[in-house]
Design a protein around this motif. Sequence first.
Motif, PDB file in Angstrom:
ATOM      1  N   GLU A   3       1.350  -6.721  11.164  1.00  0.00           N
ATOM      2  CA  GLU A   3       0.989  -7.445   9.945  1.00  0.00           C
ATOM      3  C   GLU A   3       0.799  -6.459   8.792  1.00  0.00           C
ATOM      4  O   GLU A   3       0.167  -5.431   8.953  1.00  0.00           O
ATOM      5  N   PHE A   4       1.396  -6.784   7.642  1.00  0.00           N
ATOM      6  CA  PHE A   4       1.232  -5.912   6.481  1.00  0.00           C
ATOM      7  C   PHE A   4       0.995  -6.737   5.240  1.00  0.00           C
ATOM      8  O   PHE A   4       1.660  -7.747   5.055  1.00  0.00           O
ATOM      9  N   PRO A   5       0.098  -6.291   4.380  1.00  0.00           N
ATOM     10  CA  PRO A   5      -0.798  -5.152   4.575  1.00  0.00           C
ATOM     11  C   PRO A   5      -1.844  -5.460   5.648  1.00  0.00           C
ATOM     12  O   PRO A   5      -2.102  -6.628   5.934  1.00  0.00           O
ATOM     13  N   PRO A   6      -2.439  -4.427   6.201  1.00  0.00           N
ATOM     14  CA  PRO A   6      -3.467  -4.657   7.217  1.00  0.00           C
ATOM     15  C   PRO A   6      -4.570  -5.584   6.685  1.00  0.00           C
ATOM     16  O   PRO A   6      -4.913  -5.536   5.506  1.00  0.00           O
ATOM     17  N   GLN A   7      -5.078  -6.399   7.554  1.00  0.00           N
ATOM     18  CA  GLN A   7      -6.126  -7.363   7.173  1.00  0.00           C
ATOM     19  C   GLN A   7      -7.291  -6.687   6.467  1.00  0.00           C
ATOM     20  O   GLN A   7      -7.833  -7.224   5.502  1.00  0.00           O
ATOM     21  N   SER A   8      -7.650  -5.486   6.908  1.00  0.00           N
ATOM     22  CA  SER A   8      -8.801  -4.785   6.315  1.00  0.00           C
ATOM     23  C   SER A   8      -8.577  -4.409   4.846  1.00  0.00           C
ATOM     24  O   SER A   8      -9.534  -4.142   4.127  1.00  0.00           O
ATOM     25  N   LEU A   9      -7.322  -4.393   4.399  1.00  0.00           N
ATOM     26  CA  LEU A   9      -7.015  -4.040   3.007  1.00  0.00           C
ATOM     27  C   LEU A   9      -6.865  -5.244   2.085  1.00  0.00           C
ATOM     28  O   LEU A   9      -6.898  -5.095   0.865  1.00  0.00           O
ATOM     29  N   ARG A  10      -6.676  -6.399   2.639  1.00  0.00           N
ATOM     30  CA  ARG A  10      -6.311  -7.559   1.822  1.00  0.00           C
ATOM     31  C   ARG A  10      -7.329  -7.911   0.740  1.00  0.00           C
ATOM     32  O   ARG A  10      -6.960  -8.187  -0.390  1.00  0.00           O
ATOM     33  N   GLY A  11      -8.596  -7.889   1.060  1.00  0.00           N
ATOM     34  CA  GLY A  11      -9.623  -8.240   0.079  1.00  0.00           C
ATOM     35  C   GLY A  11      -9.667  -7.270  -1.093  1.00  0.00           C
ATOM     36  O   GLY A  11      -9.710  -7.687  -2.255  1.00  0.00           O
ATOM     37  N   ILE A  12      -9.643  -5.979  -0.802  1.00  0.00           N
ATOM     38  CA  ILE A  12      -9.719  -4.977  -1.871  1.00  0.00           C
ATOM     39  C   ILE A  12      -8.431  -4.959  -2.687  1.00  0.00           C
ATOM     40  O   ILE A  12      -8.465  -4.769  -3.906  1.00  0.00           O
ATOM     41  N   ILE A  13      -7.288  -5.193  -2.059  1.00  0.00           N
ATOM     42  CA  ILE A  13      -6.025  -5.264  -2.805  1.00  0.00           C
ATOM     43  C   ILE A  13      -6.072  -6.427  -3.792  1.00  0.00           C
ATOM     44  O   ILE A  13      -5.719  -6.288  -4.964  1.00  0.00           O
ATOM     45  N   GLU A  14      -6.508  -7.579  -3.303  1.00  0.00           N
ATOM     46  CA  GLU A  14      -6.599  -8.768  -4.160  1.00  0.00           C
ATOM     47  C   GLU A  14      -7.545  -8.514  -5.333  1.00  0.00           C
ATOM     48  O   GLU A  14      -7.256  -8.881  -6.472  1.00  0.00           O
ATOM     49  N   GLU A  15      -8.677  -7.879  -5.042  1.00  0.00           N
ATOM     50  CA  GLU A  15      -9.653  -7.602  -6.094  1.00  0.00           C
ATOM     51  C   GLU A  15      -9.094  -6.637  -7.144  1.00  0.00           C
ATOM     52  O   GLU A  15      -9.171  -6.893  -8.351  1.00  0.00           O
ATOM     53  N   VAL A  16      -8.499  -5.531  -6.710  1.00  0.00           N
ATOM     54  CA  VAL A  16      -7.977  -4.525  -7.641  1.00  0.00           C
ATOM     55  C   VAL A  16      -6.812  -5.085  -8.453  1.00  0.00           C
ATOM     56  O   VAL A  16      -6.776  -4.953  -9.675  1.00  0.00           O
ATOM     57  N   THR A  17      -5.854  -5.705  -7.781  1.00  0.00           N
ATOM     58  CA  THR A  17      -4.698  -6.231  -8.525  1.00  0.00           C
ATOM     59  C   THR A  17      -5.112  -7.358  -9.455  1.00  0.00           C
ATOM     60  O   THR A  17      -4.579  -7.478 -10.558  1.00  0.00           O
ATOM     61  N   GLY A  18      -6.078  -8.150  -9.056  1.00  0.00           N
ATOM     62  CA  GLY A  18      -6.594  -9.207  -9.930  1.00  0.00           C
ATOM     63  C   GLY A  18      -7.238  -8.642 -11.188  1.00  0.00           C
ATOM     64  O   GLY A  18      -7.005  -9.143 -12.298  1.00  0.00           O
ATOM     65  N   LEU A  19      -8.042  -7.600 -11.026  1.00  0.00           N
ATOM     66  CA  LEU A  19      -8.670  -6.956 -12.182  1.00  0.00           C
ATOM     67  C   LEU A  19      -7.627  -6.368 -13.131  1.00  0.00           C
ATOM     68  O   LEU A  19      -7.722  -6.512 -14.349  1.00  0.00           O
ATOM     69  N   LEU A  20      -6.630  -5.703 -12.557  1.00  0.00           N
ATOM     70  CA  LEU A  20      -5.589  -5.096 -13.385  1.00  0.00           C
ATOM     71  C   LEU A  20      -4.813  -6.157 -14.160  1.00  0.00           C
ATOM     72  O   LEU A  20      -4.567  -6.005 -15.367  1.00  0.00           O
ATOM     73  N   LYS A  21      -4.440  -7.234 -13.492  1.00  0.00           N
ATOM     74  CA  LYS A  21      -3.694  -8.310 -14.158  1.00  0.00           C
ATOM     75  C   LYS A  21      -4.542  -8.963 -15.248  1.00  0.00           C
ATOM     76  O   LYS A  21      -4.052  -9.202 -16.359  1.00  0.00           O
ATOM     77  N   GLU A  22      -5.789  -9.244 -14.935  1.00  0.00           N
ATOM     78  CA  GLU A  22      -6.707  -9.876 -15.889  1.00  0.00           C
ATOM     79  C   GLU A  22      -6.884  -9.020 -17.139  1.00  0.00           C
ATOM     80  O   GLU A  22      -6.920  -9.531 -18.255  1.00  0.00           O
ATOM     81  N   ARG A  23      -6.951  -7.717 -16.963  1.00  0.00           N
ATOM     82  CA  ARG A  23      -7.188  -6.804 -18.082  1.00  0.00           C
ATOM     83  C   ARG A  23      -5.889  -6.293 -18.706  1.00  0.00           C
ATOM     84  O   ARG A  23      -5.918  -5.531 -19.658  1.00  0.00           O
ATOM     85  N   GLN A  24      -4.757  -6.693 -18.122  1.00  0.00           N
ATOM     86  CA  GLN A  24      -3.432  -6.262 -18.574  1.00  0.00           C
ATOM     87  C   GLN A  24      -3.340  -4.728 -18.592  1.00  0.00           C
ATOM     88  O   GLN A  24      -2.876  -4.116 -19.553  1.00  0.00           O
TER      89      GLN A  24
END
Length: 171
Positions: A3-24
């Motif tokens: 499974e990719f990305p590993p389950q342990s990374l999914r939450g932090i990936i979502e948080e970081v990419t969400g912040l970046l998109k929100e802030r452009q």
Amino acid sequence: MAEFPPQSLRGIIEEVTGLLKERQETISVAETAAGGIISASILSTAGASTIYKGGLTLYTLESRVAFGGWTEADITNYTGPNAAIVAGLADHVRGTLKSTYTVSESGTAGPKVGRAGGRQPGYVALAVSSPSGTYTRDVDTKTNDREKNMVLFAEEALKLVRDVIKGDAKL
């Protein structure tokens, strides 16, 4: 198939990419021991092309000279992964790719002690170059499991990115 990305990374990936998109804002990556997992994890997110400027896997000294801004003096003085090294890589790549942030890591994934500097497996130095400065953090995962460390290094790097974006990291 794993499974990719590993389950342990999914939450932090979502948080970081969400912040970046929100802030452009944008991000680039200069990774070593994580072997591309940070970049691949960011790219696994829909819409990554709006935030991801590029990435490098600078696993060898030669690649750091060719793409990371290193000089022969850096190679001569190399004593293993540390905060100054990853800060320099992050600053160089951020300047080259003109991203808002660049995350960099270098560590000893294991299972044996690192070639130079004698770092124990599980040690990773992290840096995030940003408009407000370059933030560093040292982490010890306390394991010599190579694959586990690669994922943990990526997770810790993404946590530092999050903390920098949110203003929770200290210079």
